[in-house]
Design a protein around this motif. Structure first.
Motif, mmCIF file in Angstrom:
data_model
loop_
_atom_site.group_PDB
_atom_site.id
_atom_site.type_symbol
_atom_site.label_atom_id
_atom_site.label_comp_id
_atom_site.label_asym_id
_atom_site.label_seq_id
_atom_site.Cartn_x
_atom_site.Cartn_y
_atom_site.Cartn_z
ATOM 1 N N ALA A 204 0.832 -1.203 0.000
ATOM 2 C CA ALA A 204 0.000 0.000 0.000
ATOM 3 C C ALA A 204 0.865 1.250 0.000
ATOM 4 C CB ALA A 204 -0.931 -0.024 1.214
ATOM 5 N N LEU A 205 1.956 1.232 0.791
ATOM 6 C CA LEU A 205 2.829 2.399 0.852
ATOM 7 C C LEU A 205 3.492 2.652 -0.490
ATOM 8 C CD1 LEU A 205 4.051 4.669 2.477
ATOM 9 C CD2 LEU A 205 5.834 3.099 3.270
ATOM 10 N N MET A 206 3.818 1.588 -1.197
ATOM 11 C CA MET A 206 4.431 1.752 -2.518
ATOM 12 C C MET A 206 3.454 2.442 -3.474
ATOM 13 S SD MET A 206 6.054 -1.202 -4.987
ATOM 14 C CE MET A 206 6.898 -1.937 -3.589
ATOM 15 N N TRP A 207 2.176 2.033 -3.424
ATOM 16 C CA TRP A 207 1.165 2.678 -4.271
ATOM 17 C C TRP A 207 1.003 4.153 -3.891
ATOM 18 C CZ3 TRP A 207 -0.518 1.222 -8.720
ATOM 19 C CH2 TRP A 207 -0.603 -0.141 -9.047
ATOM 20 N N ILE A 208 1.009 4.431 -2.606
ATOM 21 C CA ILE A 208 0.864 5.823 -2.158
ATOM 22 C C ILE A 208 2.059 6.656 -2.607
ATOM 23 C CG2 ILE A 208 0.730 7.307 -0.123
ATOM 24 C CD1 ILE A 208 -0.784 5.038 1.272
ATOM 25 N N ALA A 209 3.271 6.076 -2.485
ATOM 26 C CA ALA A 209 4.467 6.792 -2.927
ATOM 27 C C ALA A 209 4.421 7.042 -4.439
ATOM 28 C CB ALA A 209 5.717 5.996 -2.552
ATOM 29 N N ALA A 210 3.939 6.059 -5.187
ATOM 30 C CA ALA A 210 3.804 6.240 -6.637
ATOM 31 C C ALA A 210 2.799 7.342 -6.943
ATOM 32 C CB ALA A 210 3.368 4.928 -7.286
ATOM 33 N N ALA B 108 10.085 11.705 -5.646
ATOM 34 C CA ALA B 108 9.073 12.731 -5.395
ATOM 35 C C ALA B 108 9.657 13.878 -4.572
ATOM 36 C CB ALA B 108 7.877 12.116 -4.677
ATOM 37 N N TRP B 109 10.463 13.530 -3.569
ATOM 38 C CA TRP B 109 11.087 14.563 -2.729
ATOM 39 C C TRP B 109 12.054 15.419 -3.547
ATOM 40 C CZ3 TRP B 109 13.675 13.101 2.615
ATOM 41 C CH2 TRP B 109 13.775 14.256 3.401
ATOM 42 N N LEU B 110 12.763 14.792 -4.463
ATOM 43 C CA LEU B 110 13.707 15.517 -5.309
ATOM 44 C C LEU B 110 12.980 16.505 -6.220
ATOM 45 C CD1 LEU B 110 16.671 15.814 -6.196
ATOM 46 C CD2 LEU B 110 16.249 14.024 -7.903
#
Length: 391
Positions: free
Chosen positions: A3-9, A325-327
């Motif tokens: 789930a975290l991977m999907w959210i990060a994507a 995303a942070w970059l």
């Protein structure tokens, strides 16, 4: 995929869209366009609403009186019920510095349904009407203008055929909290209202920066300014929308020679400034508040959290998505930091600053439901109908 991977994507996808699809909001090159001098310089009246501004007036008012404007210009300062001698100080500064003629007026307490500032603006426009100005410069009491500011604004308005020309004054960044919070404030504003889209004729995006608004008198009358927006706490955005709805052509950009001299040295000062109107921006709508909190978390907080969680769990994909995303986030913030003369190492701290804004927004809603509403200098606008027309 977790789930975290999907959210990060999802966060990375949001940043890629913001980078390319939100009017290039992150660029800082939308500045007042150079323009030739008009054949005849039109008359201008400067309206300055002022409530308890004795602290900043010595740094701002002389700059207005010293404007090098080839045409006829006059300053009207409206003392909005001040208790610190603002009106008397303004008269003393005019006697001491000379320059443009100054008239100091006082409108009395605003009637029901009016915010204090817009009631003062109405009084100032009424005083100026006898001079039959072609343009009105609406500027706050904490704004200092370079000597050629008025001249540049009028030339740009004439050359571009603009009914409204506004500059986002360069805010003070002296204290540590100001360096951390102020550039982000302008960055977030540009993200909501991309400057390039504001200047498009027929476009829906409309905004202005209340510290510096040059307004064609004819456009103000056509849009019924300020009566049509008398409820608005966020008066600059409401003004721009009213002018654009009336068929006006508007422009907003970053300033080079217009500066705010108001200090916000402590986090408490900045917090109060943001919380005063954050929930009003959301139309006092709980669903918009929930959506805004979720959006801020996804866009600004997820990237560092995904990077940290991915590294701890040995999930390389999640870590890479968070880092990417942070970059992108930090990269889009760098131009605003350069504009404010701040070091680039502040860019990776944007998630922390965004979390502060998230809490300020929530606090703004809490203040509203506790009956404190949008408070400013002794006045509180707590009821939803007082800001119904601003968005």
């Amino acid at each position: 995929m977790t789930a975290l991977m999907w959210i990060a994507a999802g966060s990375l996808a949001a940043w890629l869209w913001l980078l390319l699809g939100q009017g290039f909001f992150w660029r800082t090159d939308v500045r007042l366009p150079p323009a030739p001098d008009p054949g005849a310089w039109p008359p201008v009246c400067v309206v300055v609403p002022a409530r308890d501004e004795a602290e900043v007036l010595p740094s701002s008012l002389p700059s207005l009186l010293a404007q090098e404007y080839p045409g006829r210009a006059e300053v009207f300062l409206v003392d909005d019920g001040s208790t610190d001698g603002t009106g008397d100080l303004a008269r003393e500064l005019a006697r001491r510095h000379g320059g443009l003629p100054l008239t100091v007026g006082s409108p009395g307490e605003p009637p029901a349904g009016w915010t204090g500032k817009l009631w003062a603006v109405r009084h100032g426009i009424g005083l100026a009407r006898a001079r039959e100005p072609e343009y009105l410069l609406l500027t706050d009491a904490d704004i200092a203008h370079a000597p050629g500011s008025l001249r540049s604004l009028v030339a740009a308005a004439r050359a571009g055929g603009f009914d409204l020309v506004s500059q986002m004054a360069r805010l003070r960044v002296a204290s540590g909290w100001e360096r951390l919070v102020v550039p982000a404030f302008v960055y977030f504003f540009a993200q909501l209202y991309p400057f390039r889209r504001i200047g498009r004729k027929g476009g829906r995006t409309a905004a202005a920066a209340g510290g510096c608004v040059l307004l064609r008198t004819e456009a103000a009358e056509r849009a019924r300014i300020p009566d049509a927006i008398r409820h608005a706490v966020i008066d600059d955005v409401a003004l721009a929308r009213a002018v654009k709805r009336g068929g006006g052509h508007i422009w907003l950009g970053l300033a080079d020679r217009v500066d705010s001299v108001r200090p916000y040295p402590r986090l408490r000062d900045l917090w109060r400034m943001v919380a005063r109107s954050a929930y009003a921006q959301l139309r006092h709508n709980p669903l918009l508040l929930v959506g805004t909190v979720a959006g801020l978390a996804l866009v600004y907080l997820v990237p560092p959290m995904a990077l940290a969680a991915g590294l701890v769990a040995g999930d390389g994909v999640t870590a890479v998505l968070g880092a990417a995303a942070w970059l992108v986030m930090a990269g889009t913030y760098l131009p605003m930091l350069r504009y404010y003369g701040q070091p680039p190492w502040l860019a990776p701290l944007l998630p922390f600053t965004a979390s502060l804004y998230l809490l300020m927004t929530v606090d703004s809603a809490v203040r509203h439901y506790r009956g404190r509403g949008a408070a400013w200098k002794g006045r509180t606008y707590a009821r939803p109908e007082t800001v119904a027309d601003e968005c």
